[in-house]
Design an enzyme around this catalytic site. Structure first.
Site, mmCIF file in Angstrom:
data_model
loop_
_atom_site.group_PDB
_atom_site.id
_atom_site.type_symbol
_atom_site.label_atom_id
_atom_site.label_comp_id
_atom_site.label_asym_id
_atom_site.label_seq_id
_atom_site.Cartn_x
_atom_site.Cartn_y
_atom_site.Cartn_z
ATOM 1 C CG HIS A 227 18.628 -20.918 -56.786
ATOM 2 N ND1 HIS A 227 17.717 -21.333 -56.268
ATOM 3 C CD2 HIS A 227 19.188 -19.912 -56.358
ATOM 4 C CE1 HIS A 227 17.208 -20.366 -55.640
ATOM 5 N NE2 HIS A 227 18.088 -19.715 -55.326
ATOM 6 C CG ASP B 122 19.728 -18.504 -52.388
ATOM 7 O OD1 ASP B 122 19.191 -17.522 -52.986
ATOM 8 O OD2 ASP B 122 19.745 -19.695 -52.258
ATOM 9 C CE1 TYR C 139 33.993 -30.682 -39.306
ATOM 10 C CE2 TYR C 139 33.373 -31.535 -37.400
ATOM 11 C CZ TYR C 139 34.301 -30.993 -38.006
ATOM 12 O OH TYR C 139 35.333 -30.579 -37.496
#
Length: 146
Positions: free
Chosen positions: A22, A66, A116
């Protein structure tokens, strides 16, 4: 081969997706993304010959997003002043809609260099040979209930 599992999902990729917990994140990157340097501290799986939409659809068929964050799907924003078209984003929205009841509302955008930096902490980067520009997507894993 397994029944009900996309043949795009290789054994190595399925193993990595199963190992994730998770809130772990994965990046599905286009062909221009610096996957090897950004992912040097994590796991990089190359899937040359496949595009990001194809892999996104396959991954989301087995990967829960999620529900404890507003935007578990993150796209790289275009650089200010860059006039490049991003029709691939519409494909991403359609794919997310098919797998998550929040649909396009589950998708957010972050600035290129922030993307990034966050990608450096991803558990997994899936490197593709996608030619569309700004076709990088980051997913945050949720939980399987039941």
């Amino acid at each position: 081969m397994l029944k009900g599992i996309s043949p795009v999902l290789s054994p190595d990729l399925l193993k990595a997706l199963c190992e994730m917990g998770h809130s772990d994140r994965l990046v599905i990157s286009d062909g221009n993304f610096p996957a090897q340097s950004i992912g040097r501290n994590g796991l990089v799986i190359r899937m040359d010959g496949h595009g990001v939409p194809e892999i996104l659809a396959a991954v989301l068929s087995v990967f829960p997003l999620d529900t404890y964050v507003d935007k578990p799907v993150t796209l790289m924003e275009k650089v200010p002043g860059d006039e490049v078209e991003t029709p691939v984003w519409d494909q991403f929205a359609k794919i997310v809609e098919e797998q998550d009841p929040r649909g396009a509302d589950a998708i957010g955008h972050i600035e290129r260099f922030q993307f990034y930096e966050e990608a450096k902490t991803a558990y997994l980067i899936i490197a593709t040979s996608e030619k569309a520009l700004y076709a990088n997507v980051m997913l945050q894993k949720g939980v399987v209930i039941g």
